[in-house]
Every structure is written in structure tokens, then in C-alpha cells.
Design a protein around this motif. Structure first.
Motif, PDB file in Angstrom:
ATOM      1  N   ASP A 114       0.740  -1.261  -0.101  1.00 43.30           N
ATOM      2  CA  ASP A 114       0.238  -0.045   0.078  1.00 43.30           C
ATOM      3  C   ASP A 114       0.740   1.226   0.084  1.00 43.30           C
ATOM      4  O   ASP A 114       0.455   2.170   0.873  1.00 43.30           O
ATOM      5  N   SER A 115       1.847   1.182  -0.538  1.00 42.54           N
ATOM      6  CA  SER A 115       2.793   2.377  -0.901  1.00 42.54           C
ATOM      7  C   SER A 115       3.571   2.193  -2.117  1.00 42.54           C
ATOM      8  O   SER A 115       4.061   0.972  -2.299  1.00 42.54           O
ATOM      9  N   PRO A 116       3.960   3.180  -2.981  1.00 38.51           N
ATOM     10  CA  PRO A 116       4.587   2.871  -4.064  1.00 38.51           C
ATOM     11  C   PRO A 116       5.991   2.419  -3.900  1.00 38.51           C
ATOM     12  O   PRO A 116       6.897   2.782  -2.941  1.00 38.51           O
ATOM     13  N   GLY A 117       6.318   1.485  -4.399  1.00 40.73           N
ATOM     14  CA  GLY A 117       7.805   0.608  -4.168  1.00 40.73           C
ATOM     15  C   GLY A 117       7.664  -0.393  -2.962  1.00 40.73           C
ATOM     16  O   GLY A 117       8.591  -1.166  -2.779  1.00 40.73           O
ATOM     17  N   GLY A 118       6.437  -0.670  -2.362  1.00 41.48           N
ATOM     18  CA  GLY A 118       6.283  -1.593  -1.367  1.00 41.48           C
ATOM     19  C   GLY A 118       5.910  -3.094  -1.775  1.00 41.48           C
ATOM     20  O   GLY A 118       6.106  -3.861  -1.006  1.00 41.48           O
ATOM     21  N   ASP A 119       5.476  -3.040  -3.132  1.00 41.83           N
ATOM     22  CA  ASP A 119       5.129  -4.320  -3.577  1.00 41.83           C
ATOM     23  C   ASP A 119       6.364  -5.196  -3.801  1.00 41.83           C
ATOM     24  O   ASP A 119       7.429  -4.653  -4.312  1.00 41.83           O
ATOM     25  N   GLY A 120       6.302  -6.366  -3.511  1.00 45.03           N
ATOM     26  CA  GLY A 120       7.363  -7.550  -3.736  1.00 45.03           C
ATOM     27  C   GLY A 120       8.530  -7.202  -2.469  1.00 45.03           C
ATOM     28  O   GLY A 120       9.584  -8.019  -2.997  1.00 45.03           O
ATOM     29  N   LEU A 121       8.462  -6.619  -1.490  1.00 46.36           N
ATOM     30  CA  LEU A 121       9.341  -6.510  -0.403  1.00 46.36           C
ATOM     31  C   LEU A 121       9.693  -7.968   0.051  1.00 46.36           C
ATOM     32  O   LEU A 121      10.764  -8.253   0.533  1.00 46.36           O
ATOM     33  N   ILE A 122       8.470  -8.549   0.388  1.00 44.34           N
ATOM     34  CA  ILE A 122       8.803  -9.810   0.918  1.00 44.34           C
ATOM     35  C   ILE A 122       8.540 -10.964  -0.073  1.00 44.34           C
ATOM     36  O   ILE A 122       7.421 -11.090  -0.766  1.00 44.34           O
ATOM     37  N   LEU A 123       9.535 -11.572  -0.430  1.00 40.81           N
ATOM     38  CA  LEU A 123       9.502 -12.655  -1.481  1.00 40.81           C
ATOM     39  C   LEU A 123       9.454 -14.166  -0.781  1.00 40.81           C
ATOM     40  O   LEU A 123       9.977 -14.503   0.150  1.00 40.81           O
ATOM     41  N   THR A 124       8.825 -15.036  -1.616  1.00 37.60           N
ATOM     42  CA  THR A 124       8.740 -16.491  -1.309  1.00 37.60           C
ATOM     43  C   THR A 124      10.026 -17.274  -1.917  1.00 37.60           C
ATOM     44  O   THR A 124      10.200 -17.054  -3.002  1.00 37.60           O
ATOM     45  N   VAL A 125      10.739 -17.736  -1.278  1.00 41.27           N
ATOM     46  CA  VAL A 125      11.827 -18.678  -1.519  1.00 41.27           C
ATOM     47  C   VAL A 125      11.340 -20.246  -1.591  1.00 41.27           C
ATOM     48  O   VAL A 125      10.995 -20.798  -0.641  1.00 41.27           O
ATOM     49  N   ARG A 126      11.109 -20.826  -2.721  1.00 43.48           N
ATOM     50  CA  ARG A 126      10.447 -22.068  -2.936  1.00 43.48           C
ATOM     51  C   ARG A 126      11.078 -23.297  -1.985  1.00 43.48           C
ATOM     52  O   ARG A 126      12.583 -23.408  -1.859  1.00 43.48           O
ATOM     53  N   GLY A 127      10.383 -23.802  -1.243  1.00 43.78           N
ATOM     54  CA  GLY A 127      10.987 -24.838  -0.329  1.00 43.78           C
ATOM     55  C   GLY A 127      11.608 -24.487   0.793  1.00 43.78           C
ATOM     56  O   GLY A 127      12.121 -25.305   1.483  1.00 43.78           O
ATOM     57  N   GLU A 128      11.854 -23.283   1.126  1.00 42.65           N
ATOM     58  CA  GLU A 128      12.790 -22.808   2.054  1.00 42.65           C
ATOM     59  C   GLU A 128      11.925 -21.589   3.203  1.00 42.65           C
ATOM     60  O   GLU A 128      12.337 -21.753   4.047  1.00 42.65           O
ATOM     61  N   GLY A 129      11.177 -20.796   2.624  1.00 48.23           N
ATOM     62  CA  GLY A 129      10.780 -19.774   3.404  1.00 48.23           C
ATOM     63  C   GLY A 129      10.489 -18.665   2.649  1.00 48.23           C
ATOM     64  O   GLY A 129      10.096 -18.340   1.660  1.00 48.23           O
ATOM     65  N   TYR A 130      10.636 -17.269   3.522  1.00 48.15           N
ATOM     66  CA  TYR A 130      10.671 -16.053   2.901  1.00 48.15           C
ATOM     67  C   TYR A 130      11.614 -15.040   3.371  1.00 48.15           C
ATOM     68  O   TYR A 130      12.585 -15.298   4.337  1.00 48.15           O
ATOM     69  N   VAL A 131      11.655 -14.121   2.567  1.00 50.10           N
ATOM     70  CA  VAL A 131      12.921 -12.962   2.349  1.00 50.10           C
ATOM     71  C   VAL A 131      12.391 -11.495   2.543  1.00 50.10           C
ATOM     72  O   VAL A 131      11.571 -11.488   1.459  1.00 50.10           O
ATOM     73  N   LEU A 132      12.865 -10.961   3.456  1.00 52.09           N
ATOM     74  CA  LEU A 132      12.765  -9.322   3.039  1.00 52.09           C
ATOM     75  C   LEU A 132      13.902  -8.707   2.274  1.00 52.09           C
ATOM     76  O   LEU A 132      14.837  -8.719   2.697  1.00 52.09           O
ATOM     77  N   ALA A 133      13.397  -8.652   0.940  1.00 51.90           N
ATOM     78  CA  ALA A 133      14.267  -8.233  -0.031  1.00 51.90           C
ATOM     79  C   ALA A 133      14.719  -6.623  -0.153  1.00 51.90           C
ATOM     80  O   ALA A 133      14.210  -5.972  -0.791  1.00 51.90           O
ATOM     81  N   SER A 134      15.300  -6.146   0.916  1.00 56.76           N
ATOM     82  CA  SER A 134      15.349  -4.799   1.100  1.00 56.76           C
ATOM     83  C   SER A 134      16.660  -4.573   2.127  1.00 56.76           C
ATOM     84  O   SER A 134      16.871  -5.274   3.165  1.00 56.76           O
ATOM     85  N   THR A 135      17.255  -3.496   2.037  1.00 56.54           N
ATOM     86  CA  THR A 135      18.203  -3.123   3.139  1.00 56.54           C
ATOM     87  C   THR A 135      17.468  -2.627   4.296  1.00 56.54           C
ATOM     88  O   THR A 135      16.471  -1.981   4.032  1.00 56.54           O
ATOM     89  N   VAL A 136      18.159  -2.344   5.428  1.00 55.26           N
ATOM     90  CA  VAL A 136      17.478  -1.741   6.608  1.00 55.26           C
ATOM     91  C   VAL A 136      18.419  -0.703   7.273  1.00 55.26           C
ATOM     92  O   VAL A 136      19.541  -1.151   7.602  1.00 55.26           O
ATOM     93  N   THR A 137      17.960   0.425   7.645  1.00 55.38           N
ATOM     94  CA  THR A 137      18.783   1.281   8.197  1.00 55.38           C
ATOM     95  C   THR A 137      17.903   1.744   9.571  1.00 55.38           C
ATOM     96  O   THR A 137      16.868   1.524   9.510  1.00 55.38           O
ATOM     97  N   TYR A 138      18.673   2.199  10.428  1.00 52.50           N
ATOM     98  CA  TYR A 138      18.039   2.637  11.635  1.00 52.50           C
ATOM     99  C   TYR A 138      18.297   4.211  12.042  1.00 52.50           C
ATOM    100  O   TYR A 138      19.439   4.866  11.538  1.00 52.50           O
ATOM    101  N   GLU A 139      17.332   4.519  12.706  1.00 51.52           N
ATOM    102  CA  GLU A 139      17.491   5.939  13.125  1.00 51.52           C
ATOM    103  C   GLU A 139      16.835   6.110  14.453  1.00 51.52           C
ATOM    104  O   GLU A 139      16.142   5.360  14.844  1.00 51.52           O
TER     105      GLU A 139
END
Length: 240
Positions: free
Chosen positions: A215-240
Motif C-alpha cells: 500500500d505504498s509505491p515501491g512496497g510491492d514485492g518486498l517480501i519474497l517467497t523462496v520455494r521450499g525454504e521460506g520467506y525473505v525481506l528483499a531490502s536493506t534496513v537502516t536505523y535512526e
């Protein structure tokens, strides 16, 4: 050990020019140093002159079999990371490739972003780049989103607030703790480890979280399914 002062160097080996160019283009956007080869001969010429961190290796090449090259590299003591990519889909081929020294294996056709995630995982492992969670931070940034770690809510680019259920917040927190790493159901919901492999409600929670992130431009596809293994957050993460 790869030199951390330079970008990771990747060779893409595939005799199909369209597939090779697609993968090269994807990797170039990730700021890797990318080389390309259409045969084993071209690959061996590059390896003779270049220090390489990872090879994306197609098995079926015009002048030989990628399996044989993989075996030769390992026999020589090479520690280069190898992801085998092939149209062969049998379990025997996959096991043989891994036994001969491949670090990972993908069957065509595949989602390009899945390949990117697997490359990131292997390069992180080889460079000992374990992600560090900043425990004192209030905001985690990933993709187009900010996650308020104190008030447990998502903040969009336009400052809209998206409320998360307790289960959604716990799930997203696990992804943020280990971005670009494939997480099994057991890793995502450790409190339900005994039954997680058969618990379809975890998939439903991931689906709902995906809908909110989309529900935000660029937010689609952030969580990917890896067949037979699980899920992954396909993004870098920074903190502030």
C-alpha cells in the motif's frame, strides 16, 4: 577472503544472450562489478586474470558442462561462491551439483529477485557481513516504509500511519532483524517451532503483511517467497 574495499565481483555464465543480459542488468543495478561469459572458455579466461567473488553458472554450455568446471575449481582449492542455474529440474541434478561444490542451485525459469537474494546471502556469508540490529533505534527504514519500533506502526512516504496487529509487528520485526536472509517458518515464529512446518496460518499472516506493505509505491514485492525454504525481506534496513 574477498577484499571488502571493492564491490563484489560477479561473473554471469550463460550461452543464452538474452538471459545473460537480463541477469547482468539486474546485478549492475545492485552495484556489483559484473562480468559476463558465454562459454566455459570465456569463463576460464576471466578467472585467469580476475579475482572473482561469485559465479552464476549455467550447467549446459556449448563447450562443456558446468558441473565439471565446478569440480575442477573445488579440486584446485578455489573458494569462489557458485550458484548453478539450469533448466535441469531433477533432484538428482540438484544433489549432484551441490555435492560437486556448488553453494546454491536455481532451476529455470526463476524470479530474478530470488537470484539477487541468494547472491546477497552468499556474498554476506563469504565476507562475514552479519547484519547488526541497533537496539536503541526507534525507526527502522526499509523500502518506502518506516517502522516505528516503539509505537508498533508503519509510516508511509506520505506519512500515512498503518497500524499493525501484534502478530504482524512480531513477524515484520523478524524480517527486519535479518534482511535479505531466507527465513523458514520456524525462524519466523519460533514460539510455534514444533508445528510451524505444517501451520498454514503463518502463510496467511505473511500474505496480510504483504498487502499492507504493497500500500505504498515501491512496497510491492518486498517480501519474497523462496520455494521450499521460506520467506525473505528483499531490502536493506537502516536505523535512526
Amino acid at each position: 577472503m574477498p577484499d571488502p574495499s571493492r564491490p563484489p565481483r560477479v561473473i554471469v555464465v550463460d550461452d543464452d544472450e538474452d538471459i545473460r543480459d537480463l541477469i547482468v542488468g539486474q546485478l549492475a543495478q545492485e552495484r556489483y562489478e559484473v562480468l559476463a561469459a558465454g562459454s566455459l572458455g570465456e569463463l576460464q579466461a576471466l578467472l585467469a586474470t580476475q579475482a572473482v567473488d561469485l559465479i552464476v553458472l549455467d550447467l549446459n554450455l556449448p563447450d562443456g558442462d558446468g558441473l565439471s568446471l565446478c569440480r575442477e575449481l573445488r579440486a584446485q582449492g578455489s573458494g569462489v561462491q557458485i550458484i548453478m542455474v539450469t533448466a535441469r529440474g531433477s533432484a538428482i541434478d540438484r544433489v549432484l551439483g551441490l555435492e560437486l561444490g556448488a553453494d546454491d542451485y536455481l532451476t529455470k525459469p526463476f524470479e530474478p529477485r530470488e537470484l539477487l537474494v541468494r547472491i546477497r546471502n552468499l556474498l554476506r556469508r563469504s565476507r562475514n557481513e552479519e547484519p547488526v540490529r541497533q537496539k536503541t533505534a526507534r525507526i527502522a527504514r526499509f523500502g518506502p516504509w518506516r517502522l516505528d519500533l516503539f509505537q508498533r506502526r508503519l509510516i508511509a512516504i506520505d506519512d500515512r500511519l498503518i497500524m499493525l496487529s501484534s502478530a504482524e509487528f512480531r513477524l515484520l520485526s523478524r524480517f527486519i532483524e535479518e534482511p535479505n536472509m531466507v527465513l523458514s517458518r520456524e525462524a519466523l515464529v519460533p514460539e510455534r517451532r514444533a508445528t510451524a512446518a505444517f501451520d498454514r496460518s503463518i502463510d496467511l499472516q505473511v500474505s496480510r503483511l504483504r498487502q499492507k506493505l504493497a500500500d505504498s509505491p515501491g512496497g510491492d514485492g518486498l517480501i519474497l517467497t523462496v520455494r521450499g525454504e521460506g520467506y525473505v525481506l528483499a531490502s536493506t534496513v537502516t536505523y535512526e
